[in-house]
Design a protein around this motif. Sequence first.
Motif, PDB file in Angstrom:
ATOM      1  N   PHE A 196      47.482  18.704  30.917  1.00  0.00           N
ATOM      2  CA  PHE A 196      47.074  20.061  30.578  1.00  0.00           C
ATOM      3  C   PHE A 196      47.575  20.463  29.190  1.00  0.00           C
ATOM      4  N   THR A 197      48.714  19.931  28.784  1.00  0.00           N
ATOM      5  CA  THR A 197      49.227  20.221  27.442  1.00  0.00           C
ATOM      6  C   THR A 197      48.294  19.643  26.382  1.00  0.00           C
ATOM      7  N   VAL A 198      47.879  18.385  26.570  1.00  0.00           N
ATOM      8  CA  VAL A 198      46.951  17.753  25.619  1.00  0.00           C
ATOM      9  C   VAL A 198      45.633  18.514  25.582  1.00  0.00           C
ATOM     10  N   LYS A 199      45.131  18.858  26.746  1.00  0.00           N
ATOM     11  CA  LYS A 199      43.857  19.581  26.825  1.00  0.00           C
ATOM     12  C   LYS A 199      43.957  20.953  26.175  1.00  0.00           C
ATOM     13  N   SER A 200      45.124  21.596  26.259  1.00  0.00           N
ATOM     14  CA  SER A 200      45.283  22.933  25.674  1.00  0.00           C
ATOM     15  C   SER A 200      45.222  22.898  24.156  1.00  0.00           C
ATOM     16  N   GLN A 338      36.625  19.172  32.487  1.00  0.00           N
ATOM     17  CA  GLN A 338      36.170  19.084  33.873  1.00  0.00           C
ATOM     18  C   GLN A 338      37.149  18.272  34.708  1.00  0.00           C
ATOM     19  N   ALA A 339      37.723  17.229  34.087  1.00  0.00           N
ATOM     20  CA  ALA A 339      38.713  16.427  34.802  1.00  0.00           C
ATOM     21  C   ALA A 339      39.945  17.263  35.128  1.00  0.00           C
ATOM     22  N   GLY A 340      40.454  17.988  34.127  1.00  0.00           N
ATOM     23  CA  GLY A 340      41.631  18.824  34.355  1.00  0.00           C
ATOM     24  C   GLY A 340      41.375  19.910  35.374  1.00  0.00           C
TER      25      GLY A 340
END
Length: 546
Positions: A196-200, A338-340
Amino acid sequence: MRWGAFFKKLETAHDPSLTNIQLFLQNEDLKPVEPARRKWGWANFVAFWISDAFNINTWMIASSGIELGLSWWLVWLSVWLGYFLSGVFIALLGRVGAVYHISFPVSCRMSFGIFGSYWPVINRVVMAFVWFGVQAWLGGQCVQLMLRSIWPQAPDMPNGMKGSGTTTFEFLSFFLWMLAVLPLLWFPVHQIRHLFTVKSYLAPVAGIGFMIWAIVKAGGIGPVVHQPSEAHGSELGWAFVQSTMNCMANFAVLIMNNPDFSRFAKRPSAAVWPQILSIPISFAITSFIGIIVSSASTVIYGETVWSPLDVLGKFLDGNKSGSRAGVFFIAAVFALSQAGCNIAANSISAGTDLAALIPKYINIRRGSYLCAAVGFAMCPWKLLSSSNQFTTYLSSYTVFLSSIGGVLACDYYLVRKGKVIVDDLYNALPSSTYMYKWGISWRAYAAYVCGILINIVGFAGSVGATVPQGATYVFYLNYLGGFIVSLIAYYIFCWLKPLPACNETFSEKDAQIYFNEDTADIESTADTKEKHLPNIITKVLSKRSP
């Protein structure tokens, strides 16, 4: 003997001293989280919600409000309000997890009973299975765009799946998305925070870039932002209410399963304000980007396109290398989002719930993979194409989840005032505080039914039945109505027939004292833990004595 040895190997990690009854109530994933695994700080919760906000459902949430006749700024105001309320409910129901470090299915035993908790848990498992498949299919559509960006002729591959409801190209994209997600399900919850950190970091860059790209192609922000509200009077007011409740419906499952994440908080405060503030801000920004991109699409294509995937697909029509590279990057971030979203809202919640239903043989990891398998096998493209009421039904199902939430909130805050006897949550003996009669709390189920009844007629109307207009108006307030009615009903039932173990003076600080100071000693051996946990109230109160 061979079968016995086989099933023995299938058992999850657990304390060997547990009895057979205890093995059906706990395993390593269900016990309170020890300090070593409490890794989620305030920044992790902020990153979690920033990353979760950037998904296709959130992007399109504004379309429902504008189609109801609201202007864009009224829709955006309803988004702020709806997601702020969602943040409050998230923190409200996640507090028990942050304080006692227990998951939703375990905390549910406190209100509904040791065995009565199975129905709310099954309720959420089924929803997680279905939603995982639906969100996975959307993830597959992101992969379709990625493949088209690399090989424009990819959709023209021979179709060997005629009559199945999909094509070989679409199924291949779906399969590739699922294949890429499966390794992510392996990581435990306290480690998956890094995803979630990378995605953010990636999601805002992709979203803002997409918006600027659309504005440049349109030569402006488009006509949608200049259109006044088409609805007026009471129709305008109810449209605003509907738009607000649509945001909360988008959060119904996440509100329920927040203890599954908040139990990993470093301290209870990390799971309160960071969630209350980051949820409305991040989701409102994503919705705003969706409004602007869709508005710009009106200028570019002569029609308002609300799906970001459809807009990206149209961007590929020119077959320019720069456009293809841009679409690939944005579609890849959408696929990651979508994965997260699927992991946060569906696979982890399903894994935790299945671990509570069959803890002897299923842990969170196994449950997550089972959820993915069911989501894949259920052929989600058939569900989405067979009925235009299907997604409406899934969203309307929040009336059943809101009633569960009202009971849980009332029980923890108003009836028990924050007191939980942790050991009794894992105890099916008649002496357990939460065993009730036959292990089921009639108070909780009666309140649950009351919360459903106020919305049931409107729910029928939402899936196609003819119902009175008044019932429809009541249903517009579905989540709030179900939550408040079940909360009040449960409080009344507990007032008429009080629950045991609710009279001692107790506070959440007592629980923090217990876990922070004594956990290391108590958890050194299972035997010691079994001896000490039943005496938590006595120990804590003795610490408070002058």
